[in-house]
Write an enzyme that holds these catalytic residues in place. Structure first.
Site, PDB file in Angstrom:
ATOM      1  N   CYS A 194      14.851   1.742  26.877  1.00 42.40           N
ATOM      2  CA  CYS A 194      14.992   1.623  28.318  1.00 42.40           C
ATOM      3  C   CYS A 194      15.065   0.127  28.623  1.00 42.40           C
ATOM      4  CB  CYS A 194      13.756   2.223  28.997  1.00 42.40           C
ATOM      5  SG  CYS A 194      13.580   1.736  30.723  1.00 42.40           S
TER       6      CYS A 194
ATOM      7  N   ASP B 272     -20.458 -14.405  20.059  1.00 42.80           N
ATOM      8  CA  ASP B 272     -19.191 -15.024  19.692  1.00 42.80           C
ATOM      9  C   ASP B 272     -19.071 -16.401  20.326  1.00 42.80           C
ATOM     10  OD1 ASP B 272     -18.697 -12.702  18.443  1.00 42.80           O
ATOM     11  OD2 ASP B 272     -16.971 -12.104  19.668  1.00 42.80           O
ATOM     12  N   ALA B 273     -19.559 -16.508  21.557  1.00 44.83           N
ATOM     13  CA  ALA B 273     -19.422 -17.768  22.285  1.00 44.83           C
ATOM     14  C   ALA B 273     -20.199 -18.874  21.578  1.00 44.83           C
ATOM     15  CB  ALA B 273     -19.924 -17.602  23.706  1.00 44.83           C
TER      16      ALA B 273
ATOM     17  N   ARG C 160      -3.699  -9.257  -8.800  1.00 42.76           N
ATOM     18  CA  ARG C 160      -3.745  -8.736 -10.160  1.00 42.76           C
ATOM     19  C   ARG C 160      -2.408  -8.945 -10.871  1.00 42.76           C
ATOM     20  NH1 ARG C 160      -2.281  -3.854 -12.377  1.00 42.76           N
ATOM     21  NH2 ARG C 160      -3.262  -3.469 -14.382  1.00 42.76           N
TER      22      ARG C 160
ATOM     23  N   CYS D  49      15.328   7.289  30.841  1.00 43.34           N
ATOM     24  CA  CYS D  49      13.943   6.954  30.507  1.00 43.34           C
ATOM     25  C   CYS D  49      13.006   7.970  31.170  1.00 43.34           C
ATOM     26  CB  CYS D  49      13.607   5.545  30.986  1.00 43.34           C
ATOM     27  SG  CYS D  49      11.839   5.159  30.866  1.00 43.34           S
TER      28      CYS D  49
ATOM     29  N   ASP E 297      -8.964   1.809  -1.153  1.00 38.69           N
ATOM     30  CA  ASP E 297      -7.506   1.746  -1.169  1.00 38.69           C
ATOM     31  C   ASP E 297      -7.037   0.380  -0.671  1.00 38.69           C
ATOM     32  OD1 ASP E 297      -4.869   2.388  -1.367  1.00 38.69           O
ATOM     33  OD2 ASP E 297      -4.808   3.610   0.451  1.00 38.69           O
TER      34      ASP E 297
ATOM     35  N   SER F 170      -6.182  -1.828 -15.641  1.00 39.06           N
ATOM     36  CA  SER F 170      -6.183  -0.822 -14.591  1.00 39.06           C
ATOM     37  C   SER F 170      -6.994   0.379 -15.110  1.00 39.06           C
ATOM     38  CB  SER F 170      -4.732  -0.553 -14.208  1.00 39.06           C
ATOM     39  OG  SER F 170      -4.440   0.769 -14.321  1.00 39.06           O
ATOM     40  N   LEU F 171      -7.039   1.471 -14.402  1.00 36.02           N
ATOM     41  CA  LEU F 171      -7.907   2.574 -14.813  1.00 36.02           C
ATOM     42  C   LEU F 171      -7.101   3.814 -15.148  1.00 36.02           C
ATOM     43  CD1 LEU F 171     -10.683   2.330 -12.058  1.00 36.02           C
ATOM     44  CD2 LEU F 171     -10.858   1.605 -14.428  1.00 36.02           C
TER      45      LEU F 171
ATOM     46  N   CYS G 201      10.352  -1.020  34.623  1.00 34.24           N
ATOM     47  CA  CYS G 201       9.816   0.280  34.187  1.00 34.24           C
ATOM     48  C   CYS G 201       8.289   0.203  34.089  1.00 34.24           C
ATOM     49  CB  CYS G 201      10.425   0.661  32.841  1.00 34.24           C
ATOM     50  SG  CYS G 201       9.731   2.158  32.145  1.00 34.24           S
TER      51      CYS G 201
ATOM     52  N   LYS H 121     -18.114   4.328 -13.919  1.00 30.11           N
ATOM     53  CA  LYS H 121     -18.213   3.310 -14.967  1.00 30.11           C
ATOM     54  C   LYS H 121     -19.474   3.524 -15.797  1.00 30.11           C
ATOM     55  CE  LYS H 121     -16.074   0.086 -11.747  1.00 30.11           C
ATOM     56  NZ  LYS H 121     -16.226  -1.068 -10.853  1.00 30.11           N
TER      57      LYS H 121
ATOM     58  N   TYR I 246     -16.460  -5.775  -7.124  1.00 32.91           N
ATOM     59  CA  TYR I 246     -17.027  -4.752  -8.009  1.00 32.91           C
ATOM     60  C   TYR I 246     -17.113  -5.135  -9.480  1.00 32.91           C
ATOM     61  CZ  TYR I 246     -11.993  -3.717  -8.013  1.00 32.91           C
ATOM     62  OH  TYR I 246     -10.630  -3.815  -8.053  1.00 32.91           O
TER      63      TYR I 246
ATOM     64  N   GLU J 232     -11.728  -5.527  -4.491  1.00 34.13           N
ATOM     65  CA  GLU J 232     -10.611  -4.907  -3.795  1.00 34.13           C
ATOM     66  C   GLU J 232     -10.499  -5.491  -2.389  1.00 34.13           C
ATOM     67  OE1 GLU J 232      -9.076  -2.933  -5.769  1.00 34.13           O
ATOM     68  OE2 GLU J 232      -7.818  -1.575  -4.583  1.00 34.13           O
TER      69      GLU J 232
ATOM     70  N   LYS K 134      -9.581  10.871  -8.816  1.00 33.02           N
ATOM     71  CA  LYS K 134      -8.707  10.803  -7.634  1.00 33.02           C
ATOM     72  C   LYS K 134      -8.817  12.064  -6.786  1.00 33.02           C
ATOM     73  CE  LYS K 134      -5.858   7.111  -7.918  1.00 33.02           C
ATOM     74  NZ  LYS K 134      -4.613   7.266  -8.577  1.00 33.02           N
TER      75      LYS K 134
ATOM     76  N   LYS L 190     -13.674   4.411  -4.558  1.00 29.93           N
ATOM     77  CA  LYS L 190     -12.441   3.715  -4.920  1.00 29.93           C
ATOM     78  C   LYS L 190     -11.735   3.331  -3.627  1.00 29.93           C
ATOM     79  CE  LYS L 190      -8.460   4.127  -7.975  1.00 29.93           C
ATOM     80  NZ  LYS L 190      -7.462   3.623  -7.044  1.00 29.93           N
TER      81      LYS L 190
ATOM     82  N   ASP M 158     -18.360 -19.823  18.430  1.00 28.68           N
ATOM     83  CA  ASP M 158     -17.202 -20.661  18.746  1.00 28.68           C
ATOM     84  C   ASP M 158     -17.620 -22.090  19.034  1.00 28.68           C
ATOM     85  OD1 ASP M 158     -15.559 -18.538  18.458  1.00 28.68           O
ATOM     86  OD2 ASP M 158     -15.302 -18.146  20.601  1.00 28.68           O
TER      87      ASP M 158
ATOM     88  N   CYS N 204      10.932   6.007  34.068  1.00 32.85           N
ATOM     89  CA  CYS N 204      11.497   5.399  35.276  1.00 32.85           C
ATOM     90  C   CYS N 204      12.864   5.964  35.645  1.00 32.85           C
ATOM     91  CB  CYS N 204      11.588   3.886  35.132  1.00 32.85           C
ATOM     92  SG  CYS N 204      12.855   3.356  33.981  1.00 32.85           S
TER      93      CYS N 204
ATOM     94  N   GLU O 133     -18.793   4.568  -7.908  1.00 31.55           N
ATOM     95  CA  GLU O 133     -18.476   3.739  -6.736  1.00 31.55           C
ATOM     96  C   GLU O 133     -17.296   4.354  -6.016  1.00 31.55           C
ATOM     97  OE1 GLU O 133     -17.294  -0.067  -8.268  1.00 31.55           O
ATOM     98  OE2 GLU O 133     -19.115  -0.228  -9.461  1.00 31.55           O
TER      99      GLU O 133
HETATM  100  S1  IVH Z   1     -12.894  -1.241 -11.354  1.00 34.31           S
HETATM  101  C1  IVH Z   1     -11.245  -2.350 -15.461  1.00 34.31           C
HETATM  102  N1  IVH Z   1     -13.874  -0.402  -9.048  1.00 34.31           N
HETATM  103  O1  IVH Z   1      -8.441   0.834  -8.460  1.00 34.31           O
HETATM  104  C2  IVH Z   1     -11.781  -1.824 -14.172  1.00 34.31           C
HETATM  105  N2  IVH Z   1     -11.517  -0.598  -9.265  1.00 34.31           N
HETATM  106  O2  IVH Z   1      -6.813   2.446 -10.266  1.00 34.31           O
HETATM  107  C3  IVH Z   1     -11.162  -2.462 -13.021  1.00 34.31           C
HETATM  108  N3  IVH Z   1     -10.272  -0.059  -7.253  1.00 34.31           N
HETATM  109  O3  IVH Z   1      -6.943  -1.833 -10.192  1.00 34.31           O
HETATM  110  C4  IVH Z   1     -11.257  -1.729 -11.774  1.00 34.31           C
HETATM  111  N4  IVH Z   1     -12.010   0.404  -5.986  1.00 34.31           N
HETATM  112  O4  IVH Z   1      -7.529  -2.156  -7.702  1.00 34.31           O
HETATM  113  C5  IVH Z   1     -12.772  -0.689  -9.757  1.00 34.31           C
HETATM  114  N5  IVH Z   1     -14.879   0.282  -7.072  1.00 34.31           N
HETATM  115  C6  IVH Z   1     -13.770  -0.011  -7.764  1.00 34.31           C
HETATM  116  C7  IVH Z   1     -12.478   0.083  -7.215  1.00 34.31           C
HETATM  117  C8  IVH Z   1     -11.366  -0.207  -8.010  1.00 34.31           C
HETATM  118  C9  IVH Z   1     -10.700   0.321  -6.032  1.00 34.31           C
HETATM  119  C10 IVH Z   1      -8.849  -0.220  -7.645  1.00 34.31           C
HETATM  120  C11 IVH Z   1      -8.534  -1.479  -8.403  1.00 34.31           C
HETATM  121  C12 IVH Z   1      -7.974  -1.009  -9.723  1.00 34.31           C
HETATM  122  C13 IVH Z   1      -7.471   0.348  -9.362  1.00 34.31           C
HETATM  123  C14 IVH Z   1      -7.363   1.229 -10.587  1.00 34.31           C
END
Ligand code: IVH
Length: 669
Positions: A425, A35-36, A138, A407, A119, A84-85, A430, A289, A225, A173, A313, A117, A39, A410, A115
């Site tokens: 407190c 790190d040094a 998005r 407390c 969060d 979205s999916l 304390c 996919k 992705y 993501e 899910k 998913k 920097d 203390c 892949e």
């Molecule tokens: S593909 C049209 N791949 O999940 C396909 N999405 O529920 C676009 N997400 O809006 C998404 N990991 O925010 C894809 N490996 C992954 C993902 C992923 C997380 C999220 C993404 C998407 C949401 C859909």
């Protein structure tokens, strides 16, 4: 004076070198220098860019620190909609998806890519001629918010592609790692700020910040992705897309796999259902996919989601257990946080023995009693929480909990200020408060003193070496070495970290004090307005609320803090220890851009701007306008009929540029 060729070369070299290390560290997770050393490269580059502002470039690693706060977000339309999916909640629904896909593509076989998913939240990055030009959320899929300055601070985002193409839109993501999420929420609980429910919200909250410096402090990362709009490359399979993204320098999650049929995918989903809890980031499923892009095209999409992909899910992880006790933890601002002691239970990969209950109102609302059988989950796969009480399990001997009058650490009386959820407190002596205060003081977003963890803090307090933050700066290596489990080397590292922290800017010092309600953002605003700790200490509530974004809650907390002689004394001793107590105009960034940190003098008449407009422009680009020329002046902009300032500049050897050059410098030429 033109920029010397050798400087240009060195700047390029430094930028490449620094970005290589960013890449090794943040994309490959395998740093190759200390790190040094990193920097010091960064400091060399910063200093050259300060001296030669015309070398400023949007892809310079110095642009990652987060520039000036903005007024609001701008909406941008996506080059191609961000869909979205659709979801599959069990194996049967996964197989339904496979059936629909095979029907859609006819006789040909189908390969899938599975892949994890992640969060987090979906973002789009647009690269033009190889340079990061725009980043957006998005949003509703058609329009998102421009978050370019914020995304630049995410070190895993390349500022330039390894192999430039005309246009490349990449999607992925953005997320907050589990440990960062846990730390952030703990800090927020401590300072009375609302908590983030999950890493997704935390990541979104961090990216939708008007002040990119706050984003920079949040340790976000990203996995890419997909590609969106693209010119100059074509692909046959999704797997090829992922490999291409890796080659371009993007971070791609390493756990994806290609399967010949849905059986393999189903196995993969089962494998990761529990293994995912060992990952340092939260996941909530598997994205499946179709691999062949021609097949993807043939399958097409509905209005909302593609037919060639599905999100499998995982069910939320919950467990039943018993509340054995409710104990109280005293934080640095004196807040008493109730914690449930649980009968140990396996949950999301670990054995959980306690869960935060946040405050007494939550205990009352959820009617949580000692002895109750409860349902627990982990927010963001990390923070255990009690969701609800299973009332049918009640036997009648459960004990309701009530806050004590004193407390637990203390013994001084505690109170619940009006309008607040927390019982506190107020005893500044304390011991729990001092310990937690030190933990905050040394934390990464405060003074960032590495190597001084809670255990060591406990040791140096109980050994009598340190009572408060100012004492830290009197520590010597000889004091530390005898401590349990602290070798020569760690002791020296700690001394070095303390030394380095003396250079932290005023805003960090203010934040590190741990004034209730003063988060990082507020600390920056306060430093920016008052410039010195002294001014801040004497500020009245009306001075404070005059700052946009500083409300009465923060203002009163600040004045209350400084009205305590003990706190004023602490600040005095920190100043004696050599901490920065004023904004260093030459170093601390007030704005961003090619004029960062520069003192500029305007003279004569400009054709394109009024004096006021020119001044605002300079300030927007990070500079400061001064009315007279001195040895500290970096640049004089001379319009028509310049006056004596021009002559003085020439005499002092200060760089003078004309309007045309100025326009070029600020990007308007
Ligand atoms: S593909 C049209 N791949 O999940 C396909 N999405 O529920 C676009 N997400 O809006 C998404 N990991 O925010 C894809 N490996 C992954 C993902 C992923 C997380 C999220 C993404 C998407 C949401 C859909």
């Amino acid at each position: 004076m033109p920029v010397p060729e050798a400087v240009k070369i060195r700047v390029e070299e430094l930028r490449r070198e620094i970005e290589k290390h960013n890449y090794n560290y943040y994309v490959l997770d395998s740093p190759t220098i200390s790190d040094a050393r990193f920097d010091s490269l960064m400091r060399e580059l910063e200093s050259l860019e300060r001296r030669y502002p015309e070398l400023a470039a949007p892809d310079s690693p110095t642009m990652r620190v987060g520039g000036a706060p903005r007024e609001g977000f701008v909406t941008v339309s996506h080059l191609a909609p961000m869909l979205s999916l659709s979801n599959a909640f069990n194996e049967e629904e996964l197989r339904d998806f496979d059936r629909r896909v095979r029907q859609g593509v006819g006789e040909a076989g189908v390969e899938y890519v599975a892949e994890l998913k992640i969060d987090g939240l979906a973002v789009s990055l647009v690269y033009e001629d190889g340079l990061l030009a725009r980043a957006a959320t998005r949003g509703d899929g058609d329009n998102g918010e421009d978050i370019t300055p914020n995304m630049r601070t995410v070190r895993a985002v390349p500022l330039r592609l390894k192999n430039p193409v005309k246009l490349l839109e990449v999607r992925g993501e953005a997320y907050m790692p589990k440990d960062a999420f846990a730390r952030l929420n703990q800090a927020r609980e401590e300072s009375g700020e609302p908590l983030f429910a999950n890493p997704r919200n935390a990541a979104a909250g961090s990216l939708r910040q008007l002040d990119p410096a706050v984003t920079a402090s949040r340790q976000l990362s990203i996995f890419m992705y997909a590609v969106g709009a693209v010119e100059g490359v074509t692909f046959k399979t999704h797997q090829a897309v992922l490999e291409y993204l890796k080659d371009q320098g993007f971070r791609v999650n390493p756990h994806y796999r290609v399967f010949k049929d849905i059986d393999g995918v189903a196995d993969y989903c089962r494998e990761w259902q529990h293994a995912r809890f060992d990952l340092p980031y939260a996941t909530d499923g598997v994205v499946v996919k179709v691999n062949d892009l021609a097949q993807q095209n043939a399958l097409g999409a509905t209005m909302k989601s593609p037919r060639w992909a599905v999100a499998y899910k995982y069910p939320p992880e919950q467990a039943r257990t018993v509340v054995r006790d409710i104990i109280l933890r005293v934080g640095r601002t004196g807040v008493l946080t109730p914690t449930a002691i649980l009968k140990p239970v396996k949950l999301a990969g670990t054995t959980v023995t306690r869960a935060t209950l946040h405050n007494e109102d939550i205990i009352r609302e959820r009617d949580i009693r000692i002895g109750d059988t409860v349902l627990v989950h982990k927010a963001g796969d990390v923070i255990p929480e009690v969701l609800e009480v299973i009332k049918e399990e009640r036997k009648g001997n459960e004990k309701p909990f009530s806050m004590p009058a004193e407390c637990p650490e203390c013994g001084s009386p505690v109170t619940r200020p009006q309008g607040e959820a927390a019982v506190r407190c107020f005893n500044p002596g304390c011991p729990a408060r001092s310990r937690e205060g030190l933990i905050h003081f040394v934390s990464r977003s405060a003074m960032d003193i590495a190597g001084l963890g809670p255990a060591l803090i406990g040791q140096i307090i109980s050994s009598g070496l340190v009572k408060d933050a100012a004492d830290l700066y009197r520590l010597k290596k000889e004091d530390l070495v005898p401590l349990e489990r602290l070798g020569e080397k760690s002791a020296q590292n700690l001394i070095d970290a303390l030394e380095k922290s003396r250079q932290n800017p005023l805003n960090r010092v203010i934040y590190a004090l741990g004034i209730r309600h003063v988060g990082e953002r507020a600390a920056r605003l306060l430093a920016g307005r008052f410039k010195t700790m002294e001014n801040l200490m004497d500020a009245r509530v009306e001075d404070l609320v005059a700052i946009p974004e500083i409300g009465p809650r923060i203002a009163e907390s600040v004045t209350e803090y400084f009205s305590d002689p003990a706190n004023r004394d602490l600040v005095r001793r920190l100043a004696e220890a050599g901490l920065k107590m004023r904004v260093d105009e030459d170093r601390d960034r007030t704005g961003t851009g090619p004029l960062e940190g520069k003192t500029v003098v305007l003279t004569g008449t400009l054709k394109k701007y009024t004096r006021q407009e020119a001044r605002e422009l300079v300030e927007r680009l990070g500079g400061r306008v001064s009315s007279s020329v001195s040895g500290k002046t970096d640049l004089v902009v001379a319009g028509e009929d310049p006056g004596s300032k021009y002559e003085k500049a020439v005499k002092l050897g200060v760089r003078v540029i004309d309007e045309e050059e100025f326009l070029g410098l600020v990007g308007e030429g």
